[in-house]
Design a protein around this motif. Structure first.
Motif, PDB file in Angstrom:
ATOM      1  N   THR A   1       0.833  -1.212   0.000  1.00 16.87           N
ATOM      2  CA  THR A   1       0.000   0.000   0.000  1.00 16.87           C
ATOM      3  C   THR A   1       0.863   1.254   0.000  1.00 16.87           C
ATOM      4  N   LEU A   2       2.010   1.206   0.685  1.00 17.27           N
ATOM      5  CA  LEU A   2       2.915   2.355   0.703  1.00 17.27           C
ATOM      6  C   LEU A   2       3.474   2.624  -0.688  1.00 17.27           C
ATOM      7  N   ARG A   3       3.885   1.562  -1.381  1.00 17.66           N
ATOM      8  CA  ARG A   3       4.403   1.725  -2.745  1.00 17.66           C
ATOM      9  C   ARG A   3       3.353   2.354  -3.661  1.00 17.66           C
ATOM     10  N   LYS A   4       2.121   1.917  -3.510  1.00 11.09           N
ATOM     11  CA  LYS A   4       1.046   2.445  -4.345  1.00 11.09           C
ATOM     12  C   LYS A   4       0.859   3.941  -4.102  1.00 11.09           C
ATOM     13  N   LYS A   5       0.909   4.356  -2.835  1.00 10.67           N
ATOM     14  CA  LYS A   5       0.711   5.768  -2.508  1.00 10.67           C
ATOM     15  C   LYS A   5       1.902   6.625  -2.934  1.00 10.67           C
ATOM     16  N   LEU A   6       3.095   6.052  -2.897  1.00  7.57           N
ATOM     17  CA  LEU A   6       4.281   6.803  -3.332  1.00  7.57           C
ATOM     18  C   LEU A   6       4.260   7.036  -4.842  1.00  7.57           C
ATOM     19  N   GLY A   7       3.647   6.131  -5.583  1.00  6.37           N
ATOM     20  CA  GLY A   7       3.504   6.314  -7.021  1.00  6.37           C
ATOM     21  C   GLY A   7       4.748   5.960  -7.818  1.00  6.37           C
ATOM     22  N   GLU A   8       4.727   6.382  -9.087  1.00  7.86           N
ATOM     23  CA  GLU A   8       5.809   6.078 -10.026  1.00  7.86           C
ATOM     24  C   GLU A   8       6.829   7.212 -10.073  1.00  7.86           C
ATOM     25  N   PRO A   9       8.087   6.901 -10.397  1.00  4.52           N
ATOM     26  CA  PRO A   9       8.635   5.556 -10.564  1.00  4.52           C
ATOM     27  C   PRO A   9       8.828   4.867  -9.222  1.00  4.52           C
ATOM     28  N   PRO A  10       8.854   3.532  -9.199  1.00  3.33           N
ATOM     29  CA  PRO A  10       9.031   2.799  -7.939  1.00  3.33           C
ATOM     30  C   PRO A  10      10.327   3.204  -7.252  1.00  3.33           C
ATOM     31  N   VAL A  11      10.271   3.327  -5.932  1.00  3.46           N
ATOM     32  CA  VAL A  11      11.457   3.778  -5.201  1.00  3.46           C
ATOM     33  C   VAL A  11      11.840   2.825  -4.073  1.00  3.46           C
ATOM     34  N   ILE A  12      10.933   1.929  -3.646  1.00  7.80           N
ATOM     35  CA  ILE A  12      11.245   0.957  -2.604  1.00  7.80           C
ATOM     36  C   ILE A  12      11.644  -0.356  -3.261  1.00  7.80           C
ATOM     37  N   GLU A  13      12.854  -0.793  -2.990  1.00  2.08           N
ATOM     38  CA  GLU A  13      13.388  -2.027  -3.575  1.00  2.08           C
ATOM     39  C   GLU A  13      13.292  -3.171  -2.568  1.00  2.08           C
ATOM     40  N   THR A  14      12.843  -4.329  -3.038  1.00  3.42           N
ATOM     41  CA  THR A  14      12.870  -5.540  -2.220  1.00  3.42           C
ATOM     42  C   THR A  14      14.198  -6.240  -2.439  1.00  3.42           C
ATOM     43  N   VAL A  15      14.947  -6.455  -1.376  1.00  5.42           N
ATOM     44  CA  VAL A  15      16.221  -7.170  -1.439  1.00  5.42           C
ATOM     45  C   VAL A  15      15.944  -8.589  -0.977  1.00  5.42           C
ATOM     46  N   THR A  16      15.902  -9.513  -1.909  1.00  4.96           N
ATOM     47  CA  THR A  16      15.480 -10.881  -1.625  1.00  4.96           C
ATOM     48  C   THR A  16      16.277 -11.495  -0.480  1.00  4.96           C
ATOM     49  N   GLY A  17      15.536 -12.002   0.493  1.00  6.84           N
ATOM     50  CA  GLY A  17      16.163 -12.663   1.630  1.00  6.84           C
ATOM     51  C   GLY A  17      16.704 -11.727   2.686  1.00  6.84           C
ATOM     52  N   SER A  18      16.636 -10.402   2.433  1.00 14.76           N
ATOM     53  CA  SER A  18      17.215  -9.451   3.380  1.00 14.76           C
ATOM     54  C   SER A  18      16.220  -8.423   3.891  1.00 14.76           C
ATOM     55  N   GLY A  19      15.406  -7.858   2.997  1.00 16.48           N
ATOM     56  CA  GLY A  19      14.470  -6.838   3.452  1.00 16.48           C
ATOM     57  C   GLY A  19      14.161  -5.824   2.376  1.00 16.48           C
ATOM     58  N   TYR A  20      14.144  -4.547   2.766  1.00 18.47           N
ATOM     59  CA  TYR A  20      13.753  -3.479   1.852  1.00 18.47           C
ATOM     60  C   TYR A  20      14.711  -2.304   1.999  1.00 18.47           C
ATOM     61  N   ARG A  21      14.828  -1.538   0.909  1.00 19.33           N
ATOM     62  CA  ARG A  21      15.621  -0.317   0.987  1.00 19.33           C
ATOM     63  C   ARG A  21      15.029   0.728   0.053  1.00 19.33           C
ATOM     64  N   LEU A  22      15.306   1.970   0.394  1.00 20.77           N
ATOM     65  CA  LEU A  22      14.821   3.104  -0.382  1.00 20.77           C
ATOM     66  C   LEU A  22      15.912   3.534  -1.334  1.00 20.77           C
ATOM     67  N   GLU A  23      15.613   3.476  -2.646  1.00 20.53           N
ATOM     68  CA  GLU A  23      16.611   3.826  -3.645  1.00 20.53           C
ATOM     69  C   GLU A  23      16.874   5.324  -3.646  1.00 20.53           C
ATOM     70  N   ALA A  24      17.987   5.734  -4.230  1.00 17.13           N
ATOM     71  CA  ALA A  24      18.406   7.122  -4.183  1.00 17.13           C
ATOM     72  C   ALA A  24      17.766   7.980  -5.264  1.00 17.13           C
TER      73      ALA A  24
END
Length: 219
Positions: free
Chosen positions: A195-218
């Motif tokens: 839901t957060l990604r949807k509200k932030l809109g395009e382009p996507p800025v939250i990356e899923t790091v498989t097996g580790s978690g999430y990070r906010l791209e620069a």
């Protein structure tokens, strides 16, 4: 922010906890000194709201123990509010002192002030990837567009911003944005992230790091 409430008056303890959760603060509650020391032995709380008159282990002894080994700040509560009592509480290692009865808004303000002192220094306004989040005013915008986030979405985004591009695990998000009542096997982080990604809109800025978690791209 994560707070531990230590108060033997259960109605008061639960009322404080409910009010702080409404302020998007993760809260755990215990009702005696022994449980307080046990809980603080494996959780680093930003603030401990500590009643002075506790069963099993007196609040004075809990305060001495926590002040000597726990990284968080201590806000002591007591029905005795004269100057000597306040001085005694501060001498025990408390960082602040609030006599009962108190105004809830003052309690929230004192908790937030202590939390700022307990953590690492961060900018008052967090910015990355065109996102601007103001923790004090509880506002967030992306590229100048104001966003309406739920309390949990706001807390998750704040944790990602504070990580400054670092990976934040789902477990860390559960620990910081929720509290002990959440099921550790819940998919609530994944749902909130969607839901957060949807509200932030395009382009996507939250990356899923498989097996580790999430990070906010620069970008």
């Amino acid at each position: 922010m994560r707070v531990l409430i230590v108060e033997d008056e259960r109605v008061l303890a639960d009322t404080i906890a409910e009010g702080l959760r409404e302020e998007a603060i993760a809260v755990d509650v215990v009702y005696d000194g022994d449980d307080a020391l046990e809980r603080a032995s494996y959780t680093d709380y930003d603030v401990v709201v500590l009643d002075r008159d506790l069963p099993t282990v007196h609040g004075d002894d809990v305060c001495r123990e926590l002040a000597g080994r726990h990284p968080g700040r201590i806000l002591m509560l007591t029905a005795a509010g004269d100057v000597d009592e306040r001085v005694d509480g501060l001498m025990l290692g408390a960082d602040d002192y609030l006599p009962k009865p108190f105004v809830f808004h003052e309690l929230v303000a004192r908790v937030r002030a202590l939390a700022r002192r307990s953590g690492r220094a961060v900018p008052p306004v967090l910015e990355r990837a065109g996102i601007r989040l103001d923790p004090h005013r509880r506002t967030v915008a992306r590229d100048g567009r104001a966003l309406r986030l739920t309390r949990k979405e706001f807390s998750v985004l704040e944790e990602l911003l504070r990580a400054d591009g670092g990976v934040v695990s789902a477990e860390a998000l559960l620990d910081r944005a929720w509290d002990e009542h959440i099921d550790p096997f819940s998919n609530i982080v994944r749902v909130t992230m969607a839901t957060l990604r949807k509200k932030l809109g395009e382009p996507p800025v939250i990356e899923t790091v498989t097996g580790s978690g999430y990070r906010l791209e620069a970008r």
